[in-house]
Design a protein around this motif. Structure first.
Motif, PDB file in Angstrom:
ATOM      1  N   GLU A  20     -11.398   7.352  -1.533  1.00  0.00           N
ATOM      2  CA  GLU A  20      -9.972   7.655  -1.687  1.00  0.00           C
ATOM      3  C   GLU A  20      -9.286   7.775  -0.332  1.00  0.00           C
ATOM      4  O   GLU A  20      -8.134   7.348  -0.175  1.00  0.00           O
ATOM      5  N   GLU A  61      -6.343   5.272   0.308  1.00  0.00           N
ATOM      6  CA  GLU A  61      -5.028   5.913   0.391  1.00  0.00           C
ATOM      7  C   GLU A  61      -4.208   5.320   1.545  1.00  0.00           C
ATOM      8  O   GLU A  61      -2.996   5.112   1.426  1.00  0.00           O
ATOM      9  N   LYS A 113      -2.888   2.027   0.423  1.00  0.00           N
ATOM     10  CA  LYS A 113      -1.829   2.256  -0.568  1.00  0.00           C
ATOM     11  C   LYS A 113      -0.529   2.647   0.114  1.00  0.00           C
ATOM     12  O   LYS A 113       0.547   2.140  -0.225  1.00  0.00           O
ATOM     13  N   TRP A 160     -16.670   4.373 -11.587  1.00  0.00           N
ATOM     14  CA  TRP A 160     -15.785   4.969 -10.597  1.00  0.00           C
ATOM     15  C   TRP A 160     -14.751   3.975 -10.073  1.00  0.00           C
ATOM     16  O   TRP A 160     -13.684   4.371  -9.612  1.00  0.00           O
ATOM     17  N   TYR A 193     -11.954   4.388 -12.390  1.00  0.00           N
ATOM     18  CA  TYR A 193     -11.236   5.625 -12.049  1.00  0.00           C
ATOM     19  C   TYR A 193     -10.246   5.360 -10.907  1.00  0.00           C
ATOM     20  O   TYR A 193      -9.072   5.757 -10.985  1.00  0.00           O
ATOM     21  N   LEU A 194     -10.716   4.691  -9.853  1.00  0.00           N
ATOM     22  CA  LEU A 194      -9.837   4.400  -8.705  1.00  0.00           C
ATOM     23  C   LEU A 194      -8.705   3.460  -9.107  1.00  0.00           C
ATOM     24  O   LEU A 194      -7.576   3.583  -8.611  1.00  0.00           O
ATOM     25  N   CYS A 195      -9.007   2.541 -10.005  1.00  0.00           N
ATOM     26  CA  CYS A 195      -7.993   1.599 -10.483  1.00  0.00           C
ATOM     27  C   CYS A 195      -6.890   2.331 -11.246  1.00  0.00           C
ATOM     28  O   CYS A 195      -5.694   2.107 -11.007  1.00  0.00           O
ATOM     29  N   GLU A 196      -7.282   3.209 -12.136  1.00  0.00           N
ATOM     30  CA  GLU A 196      -6.288   3.910 -12.960  1.00  0.00           C
ATOM     31  C   GLU A 196      -5.446   4.888 -12.153  1.00  0.00           C
ATOM     32  O   GLU A 196      -4.388   5.318 -12.627  1.00  0.00           O
ATOM     33  N   ARG A 197      -5.899   5.237 -10.977  1.00  0.00           N
ATOM     34  CA  ARG A 197      -5.106   6.098 -10.097  1.00  0.00           C
ATOM     35  C   ARG A 197      -4.366   5.324  -9.020  1.00  0.00           C
ATOM     36  O   ARG A 197      -3.828   5.906  -8.075  1.00  0.00           O
ATOM     37  N   GLY A 198      -4.346   4.011  -9.150  1.00  0.00           N
ATOM     38  CA  GLY A 198      -3.503   3.175  -8.303  1.00  0.00           C
ATOM     39  C   GLY A 198      -4.064   2.858  -6.933  1.00  0.00           C
ATOM     40  O   GLY A 198      -3.343   2.344  -6.074  1.00  0.00           O
ATOM     41  N   TYR A 199      -5.354   3.134  -6.705  1.00  0.00           N
ATOM     42  CA  TYR A 199      -5.941   2.846  -5.399  1.00  0.00           C
ATOM     43  C   TYR A 199      -6.343   1.382  -5.249  1.00  0.00           C
ATOM     44  O   TYR A 199      -6.412   0.861  -4.150  1.00  0.00           O
TER      45      TYR A 199
END
Length: 419
Positions: A69, A73, A76, A100, A103-109
């Motif tokens: 992240e 980040e 991003k 995982w 997970y990173l995809c769904e949080r826009g990373y």
């Protein structure tokens, strides 16, 4: 003129050397962060692709997730999209529908590009955070895939047929695929042949972005593999296994991919010390000290391997490899120091009588004594006369002409202990 960074095999969380130095795990984050800082952020690329194995394991600790992240980040915040696929290390376990990367995809990373449950390539849906391909504003189409293992040749044919049904691409088409190509490294089972990959080229893929094999290679300016971001083993040092990240420029359809290695990586040095039957444990230690002195400027904070090879006239235990290794690590200031004892004992001589001649038992026994003595460096020059003395002692033992104590004292004077 689009530019992008091709990264593969980051292996965040790699912990192979945790017993030798737990801090080795942090090196993989540092290398990833350094390569992104220099060749994505400073180079102001249009996007970054990660061709599998962002993580070392499917199950990771919160700290390792935080490392990913932290780097993503920055991309991003710089509005640099990241397109990624799963590799064999971070793919969904059997019977599980998420990992995982999801997970990173769904949080826009990142954008996790993969076919849907039917194997179809659907356009990227920002609301669902799902899709098999995406058309970027810079005029590039990026297509994803999954980890297919042994079924990769069949999967490629299906993917190629899917690509041919897609709407026309806005420009260059890039495909991410995590698999190795035959002939790039020795002793690798399951690598794909060039002909296995060819349907993707025929379907319109201009740049096949591979991962999985940890060394750089390119084929026909179409297949590209940057290698791992950081070395996963001592054998992957830069001299023997060139690797890094690829900074790619597309100019009117012409692709130029430059391997970049000038970012932070842990230095690795490998040395071979050739030993001979005349070497004793004591003078091997002297040779090791000399080696350290010759390379003293390169060793601090590096991973160092010294391999002892050849034939020796002493037992491994006499060298005290484990304690000696620690001593050399402390002395050199190396991050990790490995002393590998790969030397073999001196081969015994065989009886060289004339063809058909059967030696007497006493002759064989004396030859065995001589061979055993000759295998020890300190006794080699006197092996024959010492073997004769042992034969005399044996005879005295058998005929009872001398006591055990007398024979033991005699043995100590004939064959003194090694220094």
């Amino acid at each position: 003129m689009p530019r992008f960074l091709h990264v593969a095999d980051v292996h965040l969380g790699f912990n192979k050397y945790r017993q030798e130095n737990p801090a080795r795990t942090l090196d993989f984050f540092t290398a990833f962060n350094s390569s992104i800082e220099r060749y994505a952020l400073q180079a102001s690329v249009d996007f970054v692709v990660i061709a599998g194995d962002l993580f070392e394991e499917r199950l990771i600790t919160p700290g390792i997730l935080n490392q990913a992240e932290c780097v993503l980040e920055k991309l991003k915040d710089a509005d640099i999209p990241v397109l990624a696929i799963e590799g064999n290390h971070d793919n969904c376990p059997y019977g599980v529908k998420t990992n995982w990367l999801r997970y990173l995809c769904e949080r826009g990373y990142l954008h996790l590009l993969e076919p849907d449950d039917t194997g179809s390539l659907q356009p990227w849906d920002a609301e669902l955070a799902r899709g098999g391909y995406i058309d970027l504003p810079c005029g590039v189409r990026v297509i994803g895939s999954q980890w297919y293992g042994a079924s990769a040749p069949q999967a490629i044919k299906h993917l190629a047929s899917q690509i041919q049904t897609l709407p026309p691409a806005p420009g260059t088409t890039i495909m991410l695929f995590h698999h190795g190509l035959e002939g790039q490294i020795a002793r690798y089972q399951g690598a794909l042949r060039y002909d296995d990959l060819l349907p993707l080229r025929q379907a319109g893929v201009d740049y096949l972005a591979l991962g999985h094999i940890h060394r750089f290679y390119t084929v026909e300016n179409w297949i590209f593999n940057p290698g791992s971001v950081e070395a996963n083993s001592i054998a992957e040092n830069q001299e023997q296994t060139p690797r890094g990240v690829l900074l790619v420029t597309i100019d009117n359809g012409q692709i130029t991919a430059d391997l970049k290695r000038d970012y932070w990586q842990r230095s690795i040095h490998r040395y071979r010390l050739k030993l001979t039957p005349n070497d004793t444990a004591a003078n091997v230690k002297v040779k090791l000290q000399t080696l350290l002195e010759q390379h003293q400027s390169a060793l601090p904070e590096a991973i160092v391997e010294v391999r002892l090879e050849g034939n020796v006239g002493f037992e491994r235990s006499e060298l005290g490899v484990r304690s000696l290794q620690q001593q050399l690590q402390d002395q050199s200031g190396a991050f990790i120091f490995r002393l590998v004892f790969a030397a073999a004992p001196v081969n015994y001589q065989s009886y060289q009588g004339e063809l058909g001649e059967v030696p007497q038992r006493a002759t064989i026994e004396q030859q065995v004594f001589a061979d055993l003595l000759a295998s020890v460096a300190e006794y080699r020059e006197q092996a024959e006369p010492l073997a004769q003395e042992l034969m005399h002692l044996k005879a005295q033992l058998l005929d009872g002409s001398s006591s055990i104590d007398d024979l033991y004292d005699r043995l100590g004077s004939v064959i003194p202990p090694k220094a």
